[in-house]
Design an enzyme around this catalytic site. Structure first.
Site, short mmCIF file in Angstrom:
data_model
loop_
_atom_site.label_atom_id
_atom_site.label_comp_id
_atom_site.label_asym_id
_atom_site.label_seq_id
_atom_site.Cartn_x
_atom_site.Cartn_y
_atom_site.Cartn_z
N LYS A 288 2.12 -15.06 3.84
CA LYS A 288 2.26 -15.83 2.59
C LYS A 288 3.76 -16.04 2.39
O LYS A 288 4.31 -15.77 1.32
CB LYS A 288 1.62 -15.05 1.43
N ASP B 30 -4.18 -17.95 2.16
CA ASP B 30 -5.21 -18.64 1.37
C ASP B 30 -5.93 -19.69 2.21
O ASP B 30 -7.16 -19.82 2.17
CB ASP B 30 -4.65 -19.22 0.06
N ASP C 106 -6.71 -6.07 4.70
CA ASP C 106 -7.80 -5.38 4.01
C ASP C 106 -8.84 -6.40 3.52
O ASP C 106 -10.04 -6.26 3.75
CB ASP C 106 -7.21 -4.60 2.82
N TYR D 185 0.81 -1.22 0.00
CA TYR D 185 0.00 0.00 0.00
C TYR D 185 0.84 1.26 0.00
O TYR D 185 0.30 2.36 0.16
CB TYR D 185 -0.96 0.01 1.21
#
Ligand code: NAI
Length: 343
Positions: free
Chosen positions: A177, A212, A236, A125
């Site tokens: 991740k 995930d 988010d 971001y």
């Protein structure tokens, strides 16, 4: 007499002014001692002051260090940069706290009580993005840079651990991740594991999960989670997912907490499709106001507000359309104010 608490109020765009008015009615009924400094931002800022984040608004928040904010419109693709992201950067609002609690029972998922703590300043971001032209296509390649720092992760993680312990939570789950983005999100996981060993082991449980798998498990069995702590983009996405578990965006509040200020808002946006129709659900912003009352240690008032929301929805059965009811924003607010005043 209770001391007044100066705070900045930004009505925002779209449904913003409607839900801010409703929330002010609830806060007035509670005799919350906020002394509001009204300011503008977002599209309203562009239209009235030629700036999506006018200097006067920044000066006000710098002075009050506390704000309640309606949603701000951000153009997609081109146009000006998100005022929300700029506010987070300006006041170093590094922690985004998004609780999701079932208030209306009997939905697809019942008895949800989860918190997402999202890193608010770093990751993908940071706005380092550009296109590369190839031949006559100016958008042939798109590139983005993500930056996560050990210090930034540690500051957020310490906030998350302290908040979880102070509010009696049992478990923190670090979402990452690191199998693919080994450095960018590996640093967050590594920092969490180190911090846990050094400071928090024995005080609360901690585990880690890949984003995930986390998304799937949240849909299959959300009750296995308690507090989810993660980097900016994953936070988010997961906080909207979690909002969906408790009846949608109309029920999801958020707090942006930082070194220099705290800004409270609904998770949802300006809902241009229903703006001006008087049908928006004001509860998300009201719950954000309850978090703001907690923040200034007026916990008796925040408890009264939450109780009144619960009773209006579940005893009086007054609900807006997004919750399957027929009440307008005004009718819901009137019923809520009467609950606050009469118990
Ligand atoms: P949105 O959250 O405004 O709307 C998504 C859907 O949920 C719409 O169908 C809307 O009608 C509904 N909805 C949202 N809040 C509701 C409420 N309180 N009561 C009843 N229904 C509600 O998302 P969208 O349409 O993607 O974004 C609109 C604008 O808001 C964009 O300019 C976006 O950048 C901005 N935005 C601002 C945020 C903020 O200021 N924190 C957060 C998210 C989006």
């Amino acid at each position: 007499m209770t001391q007044v608490i100066p705070a900045t109020l930004i009505p925002g765009d779209g449904i913003g002014p409607e839900i801010v008015d409703a929330t002010l009615s609830a806060l007035d009924a509670l005799a919350a001692p906020f002394q509001w400094d009204h300011q503008i931002a977002g599209l309203g800022g562009v239209q009235l002051a030629g700036d999506p984040l006018p200097q006067a608004t920044l000066d006000s928040i710098r002075r009050t260090r506390l704000a309640l904010k309606g949603p701000l419109e951000t153009p997609s693709g081109g146009g000006y940069r998100s005022s929300n992201v700029r506010l987070r950067e300006e006041f170093k609002l590094y922690a985004n706290l998004r609780p999701a609690l079932t208030i209306v029972p009997g939905g697809r998922y019942d008895k949800i009580d989860l918190v997402v703590v999202r890193e608010n300043l770093e990751g993908l971001y940071i706005g380092h993005e550009h296109y590369v032209q190839i031949d006559d296509d100016p958008h042939a390649v798109a590139m983005a840079t993500g930056i996560n720092t050990r210090a930034g992760g540690q500051r957020l993680l310490e906030f998350a651990f302290e908040h979880a312990i102070a509010t009696g939570r049992k478990k923190i789950t670090i979402v990452h991740k690191a199998n693919i983005m080994k450095a960018l999100t590996g640093i967050f996981k590594e920092t969490a594991e180190r911090l846990y060993e050094e400071k928090y082991k024995g005080r609360i449980e901690m585990d880690t999960i890949i984003v995930d798998a986390c998304a799937m498990k949240l849909v299959l069995n959300p009750w296995q989670f308690d507090v989810l702590v993660t980097t900016n983009l994953f936070g988010d996405i997961l906080s909207d997912l979690v909002a969906g578990l408790v009846g949608g965006l109309g029920m999801a509040p958020g707090a942006n907490i930082g070194a220099d200020a705290a800004i409270f808002e609904a998770v949802h946006g300006s809902a241009p499709d229903i703006a001006g129709k008087g049908i928006a659900n004001p509860i998300a912003l009201m719950l954000a106001a309850a978090m703001m009352l907690d923040h200034v240690k007026l916990t008796d008032k925040s408890a009264r507000l939450r109780h009144a929301i619960d009773a209006t929805l579940n005893v009086d059965m007054v609900r807006t359309g997004d919750l399957g009811g027929t009440a307008s924003t005004g009718a819901f607010t009137k019923a809520l104010v009467s609950r606050i005043k009469n118990g």
